[in-house]
Write a protein that holds these residues in place. Sequence first.
Motif, PDB file in Angstrom:
ATOM      1  N   PRO B 228      -7.457  -2.407  -1.201  1.00 21.40           N
ATOM      2  CA  PRO B 228      -8.164  -3.697  -1.157  1.00 21.40           C
ATOM      3  C   PRO B 228      -7.201  -4.892  -1.168  1.00 21.40           C
ATOM      4  CG  PRO B 228      -9.254  -2.199  -2.681  1.00 21.40           C
ATOM      5  CD  PRO B 228      -7.960  -1.545  -2.286  1.00 21.40           C
ATOM      6  N   LEU B 229      -6.047  -4.743  -1.836  1.00 22.61           N
ATOM      7  CA  LEU B 229      -5.057  -5.821  -1.815  1.00 22.61           C
ATOM      8  C   LEU B 229      -4.467  -5.989  -0.428  1.00 22.61           C
ATOM      9  CD1 LEU B 229      -5.154  -5.139  -4.950  1.00 22.61           C
ATOM     10  CD2 LEU B 229      -2.870  -6.140  -4.978  1.00 22.61           C
ATOM     11  N   LEU B 230      -4.259  -4.844   0.218  1.00 19.94           N
ATOM     12  CA  LEU B 230      -3.805  -4.888   1.618  1.00 19.94           C
ATOM     13  C   LEU B 230      -4.825  -5.654   2.456  1.00 19.94           C
ATOM     14  CD1 LEU B 230      -2.565  -1.433   2.893  1.00 19.94           C
ATOM     15  CD2 LEU B 230      -1.385  -3.635   2.989  1.00 19.94           C
ATOM     16  N   ALA B 231      -6.092  -5.327   2.218  1.00 25.28           N
ATOM     17  CA  ALA B 231      -7.160  -5.939   3.013  1.00 25.28           C
ATOM     18  C   ALA B 231      -7.187  -7.448   2.820  1.00 25.28           C
ATOM     19  CB  ALA B 231      -8.510  -5.321   2.645  1.00 25.28           C
ATOM     20  N   GLU B 232      -6.908  -7.884   1.601  1.00 17.81           N
ATOM     21  CA  GLU B 232      -6.951  -9.329   1.358  1.00 17.81           C
ATOM     22  C   GLU B 232      -5.601 -10.001   1.605  1.00 17.81           C
ATOM     23  OE1 GLU B 232      -8.087  -8.599  -2.775  1.00 17.81           O
ATOM     24  OE2 GLU B 232      -6.402  -9.807  -3.486  1.00 17.81           O
ATOM     25  N   GLY B 233      -4.597  -9.217   2.016  1.00 20.38           N
ATOM     26  CA  GLY B 233      -3.287  -9.797   2.308  1.00 20.38           C
ATOM     27  C   GLY B 233      -2.578 -10.309   1.073  1.00 20.38           C
ATOM     28  N   ALA B 234      -2.685  -9.560  -0.037  1.00 23.92           N
ATOM     29  CA  ALA B 234      -2.129 -10.013  -1.315  1.00 23.92           C
ATOM     30  C   ALA B 234      -0.607 -10.117  -1.288  1.00 23.92           C
ATOM     31  CB  ALA B 234      -2.571  -9.083  -2.442  1.00 23.92           C
ATOM     32  N   ALA B 235       0.040  -9.320  -0.445  1.00 22.81           N
ATOM     33  CA  ALA B 235       1.494  -9.413  -0.305  1.00 22.81           C
ATOM     34  C   ALA B 235       1.812  -9.464   1.180  1.00 22.81           C
ATOM     35  CB  ALA B 235       2.199  -8.219  -0.953  1.00 22.81           C
ATOM     36  N   ARG B 236       2.843 -10.260   1.537  1.00 19.78           N
ATOM     37  CA  ARG B 236       3.195 -10.361   2.952  1.00 19.78           C
ATOM     38  C   ARG B 236       3.665  -9.016   3.498  1.00 19.78           C
ATOM     39  NH1 ARG B 236       5.563 -14.994   1.383  1.00 19.78           N
ATOM     40  NH2 ARG B 236       7.635 -14.060   1.391  1.00 19.78           N
ATOM     41  N   ARG B 237       4.468  -8.309   2.682  1.00 15.73           N
ATOM     42  CA  ARG B 237       4.989  -7.026   3.156  1.00 15.73           C
ATOM     43  C   ARG B 237       4.669  -5.954   2.120  1.00 15.73           C
ATOM     44  NH1 ARG B 237      10.166  -6.768   3.854  1.00 15.73           N
ATOM     45  NH2 ARG B 237      10.636  -8.513   2.502  1.00 15.73           N
ATOM     46  N   MET B 238       3.896  -4.978   2.552  1.00 10.97           N
ATOM     47  CA  MET B 238       3.359  -4.004   1.601  1.00 10.97           C
ATOM     48  C   MET B 238       3.064  -2.698   2.320  1.00 10.97           C
ATOM     49  SD  MET B 238       0.035  -4.703  -0.757  1.00 10.97           S
ATOM     50  CE  MET B 238      -0.809  -3.433  -1.689  1.00 10.97           C
ATOM     51  N   LEU B 239       3.561  -1.610   1.761  1.00 11.25           N
ATOM     52  CA  LEU B 239       3.251  -0.281   2.284  1.00 11.25           C
ATOM     53  C   LEU B 239       2.683   0.571   1.150  1.00 11.25           C
ATOM     54  CD1 LEU B 239       6.410   0.558   4.475  1.00 11.25           C
ATOM     55  CD2 LEU B 239       4.101   0.013   5.286  1.00 11.25           C
ATOM     56  N   VAL B 240       1.638   1.317   1.466  1.00  8.65           N
ATOM     57  CA  VAL B 240       1.044   2.239   0.496  1.00  8.65           C
ATOM     58  C   VAL B 240       1.186   3.647   1.076  1.00  8.65           C
ATOM     59  CG1 VAL B 240      -0.975   2.753  -0.904  1.00  8.65           C
ATOM     60  CG2 VAL B 240      -0.629   0.423  -0.019  1.00  8.65           C
ATOM     61  N   VAL B 241       1.700   4.563   0.261  1.00 12.02           N
ATOM     62  CA  VAL B 241       1.931   5.930   0.727  1.00 12.02           C
ATOM     63  C   VAL B 241       0.858   6.862   0.166  1.00 12.02           C
ATOM     64  CG1 VAL B 241       3.560   7.853   0.736  1.00 12.02           C
ATOM     65  CG2 VAL B 241       4.407   5.505   0.909  1.00 12.02           C
ATOM     66  N   HIS B 242       0.204   7.590   1.077  1.00 10.69           N
ATOM     67  CA  HIS B 242      -0.797   8.587   0.692  1.00 10.69           C
ATOM     68  C   HIS B 242      -0.355   9.960   1.209  1.00 10.69           C
ATOM     69  CE1 HIS B 242      -3.682   5.661  -0.747  1.00 10.69           C
ATOM     70  NE2 HIS B 242      -3.486   4.935   0.338  1.00 10.69           N
ATOM     71  N   SER B 243      -0.677  10.989   0.453  1.00  9.86           N
ATOM     72  CA  SER B 243      -0.193  12.320   0.820  1.00  9.86           C
ATOM     73  C   SER B 243      -1.243  13.388   0.591  1.00  9.86           C
ATOM     74  CB  SER B 243       1.052  12.633  -0.012  1.00  9.86           C
ATOM     75  OG  SER B 243       1.346  14.012   0.023  1.00  9.86           O
ATOM     76  N   LEU B 244      -1.146  14.476   1.357  1.00  8.51           N
ATOM     77  CA  LEU B 244      -2.032  15.622   1.140  1.00  8.51           C
ATOM     78  C   LEU B 244      -1.459  16.616   0.132  1.00  8.51           C
ATOM     79  CD1 LEU B 244      -3.268  16.412   4.773  1.00  8.51           C
ATOM     80  CD2 LEU B 244      -4.553  15.334   2.919  1.00  8.51           C
ATOM     81  N   SER B 245      -0.218  16.395  -0.300  1.00 10.08           N
ATOM     82  CA  SER B 245       0.417  17.390  -1.165  1.00 10.08           C
ATOM     83  C   SER B 245      -0.354  17.578  -2.456  1.00 10.08           C
ATOM     84  CB  SER B 245       1.855  16.981  -1.467  1.00 10.08           C
ATOM     85  OG  SER B 245       2.626  17.021  -0.298  1.00 10.08           O
ATOM     86  N   LYS B 246      -0.772  16.472  -3.078  1.00 10.82           N
ATOM     87  CA  LYS B 246      -1.539  16.567  -4.318  1.00 10.82           C
ATOM     88  C   LYS B 246      -3.033  16.519  -4.013  1.00 10.82           C
ATOM     89  CE  LYS B 246       2.367  16.290  -6.653  1.00 10.82           C
ATOM     90  NZ  LYS B 246       2.974  17.478  -7.258  1.00 10.82           N
ATOM     91  N   ARG B 247      -3.445  15.525  -3.218  1.00  5.16           N
ATOM     92  CA  ARG B 247      -4.879  15.341  -2.948  1.00  5.16           C
ATOM     93  C   ARG B 247      -5.537  16.627  -2.479  1.00  5.16           C
ATOM     94  NH1 ARG B 247      -8.297  14.606   1.440  1.00  5.16           N
ATOM     95  NH2 ARG B 247     -10.050  13.205   1.063  1.00  5.16           N
TER      96      ARG B 247
END
Lengths: 418, 418
Positions: B228-247
């Motif tokens: 949601p922070l990405l969606a609202e542009g809370a930071a100019r440069r932002m990467l979120v990492v998601h993985s199937l290893s745990k999920r």
Amino acid sequence: MSAQGRAPHGAGAFARLRALVADLEPPAGLAPIRLDLGEQRLGLPPAALRAMEAGAAWARYPVLGGEPGLRAAYEGWLARRFGIADAIAAGRIASEPAPGAKQALAVALLLAVGRRRAGGGAPRPAVVLPNPYYPTYMAATELADGAPAAYDSGATDLPRAVALAAERARAPTAAIVLCNPASPSGALVAPETLRAVAREADRRDALLLVDECYVDFGLDRAVDGAAPLLAEGAARRMLVVHSLSKRSGAPGLRSAFVAGDPESVAAYAAANRNCGVSLAAPVAQVSAALWSDDAHVESFRTAAREAWAVADATLASVPGYARPPSGFFLWLPVDDDVAAARVLWREAALSVLPGRFLSTTDQEGHDPGLGRLRIALVHEPNLLREALERLAGVVGRAPPPARHAPPRPLNHPSSARM
Amino acid sequence: MSAQGRAPHGAGAFARLRALVADLEPPAGLAPIRLDLGEQRLGLPPAALRAMEAGAAWARYPVLGGEPGLRAAYEGWLARRFGIADAIAAGRIASEPAPGAKQALAVALLLAVGRRRAGGGAPRPAVVLPNPYYPTYMAATELADGAPAAYDSGATDLPRAVALAAERARAPTAAIVLCNPASPSGALVAPETLRAVAREADRRDALLLVDECYVDFGLDRAVDGAAPLLAEGAARRMLVVHSLSKRSGAPGLRSAFVAGDPESVAAYAAANRNCGVSLAAPVAQVSAALWSDDAHVESFRTAAREAWAVADATLASVPGYARPPSGFFLWLPVDDDVAAARVLWREAALSVLPGRFLSTTDQEGHDPGLGRLRIALVHEPNLLREALERLAGVVGRAPPPARHAPPRPLNHPSSARM
């Protein structure tokens, strides 16, 4: 960047090709044939793939550094193929799994540039690389913030070309990259030439990085690899990259390995285990089976010979056609490679790579990719024959290009001759 | 480095653990149980794995950037899980496949450090990272030749801890790394906290890199993610990492993705497509199926809740035992983590990770991993109960440790109390 413009580096050659012909329609009723992609169409030995079905194995963390069976398969192949069993047994050659040659080459260059930057105070150490090149060499040099210094991989005196490129860079050399056989020309690097380049790397305290992804595609005889030089310690720091993508026609596996002096391999291993990608158990098992089997490689080589027989028969009259000593790429001289790629798509529904998408202009203003097409001979004989007959029908009309003519300024394709 | 010595960084925690107990024999007749590895034992949905058997697909080059179906699965999950369909449709959030979180994090840090070095003239820009940490954060910082600046991820005022660590580094900040939920403690980062850290990243012109590999393991409620922070542009440069290893309990797939602002994602995509590893078609197909299915994730969460119920029942009397709000790691306070790991192996045939193998000493001399054990609760209930009963039998004997006591000098294990 316009569709026909120069990209900052060779990466994204296929994207550039798509853009190059995006405004053109191939002839109605003529099925497009891709000759731009060097992807085998032979399929994997089904038995080798059985491990992929083991569901539970995908739920386990990969073993860092690879299972013993995988490492034994690397060593068995190196010993069998290059006759270096003694050096392996003596621990003079180490190896480590890699998730494809692309990543192995990139991480090796990153480490080499980082080492040189830390050691010498130069902000942008040089990476000496062949021209034309596998786009990853250039992209990795840029990612590492190294300074690319290109040498013509078709130079008559290769060690001299390498030394000159390094000299002209005016920065400490981090690495010298060599592709053997050269790609896309298929030219072989003789052991004494490789030895001279190794001496040059040592003189400059640089890594010698040898890409041998095509080493098993000698058409008339087995290609001499760099492994014997590793065994004799010809360079202090040396990594050789081997991959299953071409050898076994298995680019989906993302399975390669590096062999080299123990210290250089240990540095790669640490980087890959901590920051890279390890081979999952099923991939490792399939890979071990493929490295342990030479029969399917021989059948691929037979298919390559058959493809060249088709090319010999179909392209004999095409100006500049010549069969290389290895590989499955025709590196065909034409007048203007970009214009030729457009005409071949528009008139013959053939996609081929303009040479300049795989090359750069060197410090002397020379670009060996200008006026060349990379044409992959990977289809079965009937489809290949149809493709090459179409090709001959278009490029056979052109006057013979001057093979070593100085590069001409890039004209707008619609006004350029092919 | 002695077996009990500090490694230069946290990488190789498992190798250090093996060395730590190499001189010890577990009790005869007691089957060893691994509690050090956070690997689910639940298996993948068999239907999802069918694509692995398609032999021909392994012989094709992976599609750079992923097949449309894979990208649609990422976007579908992001929209469904975090309610950000509009931002995705508007193109404010981009995504790109990655061959595992390890590589995605490392490449993102490499790019961030390189950008800062190029832009600011600082030879070693800072990477602000949580402490304890996933060893890759530290290894990637070192690979990129950045300067690590650690903050205590258990700090009451997290944004202040982040800002102080960045300030004390006395170098331009390249990136701020945040793991949410924190690992191994399982602590959650509230949206307003994350927003404050995003402002700090912006103030410093740094990348905000959020590791959300455990985001689907909220025990009582769904964890708030950074999307949601990405969606609202809370930071100019932002990467979120998601993985199937745990999920999805599928670490063998090496399948992850990054979501972020379009520019940061494009930089990662270029680096990975040219110099990294792309997902093979069968892996992409299985991955798309897993990202599109939430039922197996719910069953994993149910299994985690059952595991914590076993822990609640077995460890109630163990000093310092507390159930976290998420995840499957018990981050247990003990007197001396290294000594405890040795005693647990020697007396109870249990392998657990000493906290210090996952942490470092920060600029104030504090090491939050000292006096903690990381214990993975991933076995089925009966085996887990046996393991935790053995654990309680050993650590239950110890006097309650002071949770926030200053770290004591590391004694030789044989003379140290546990």
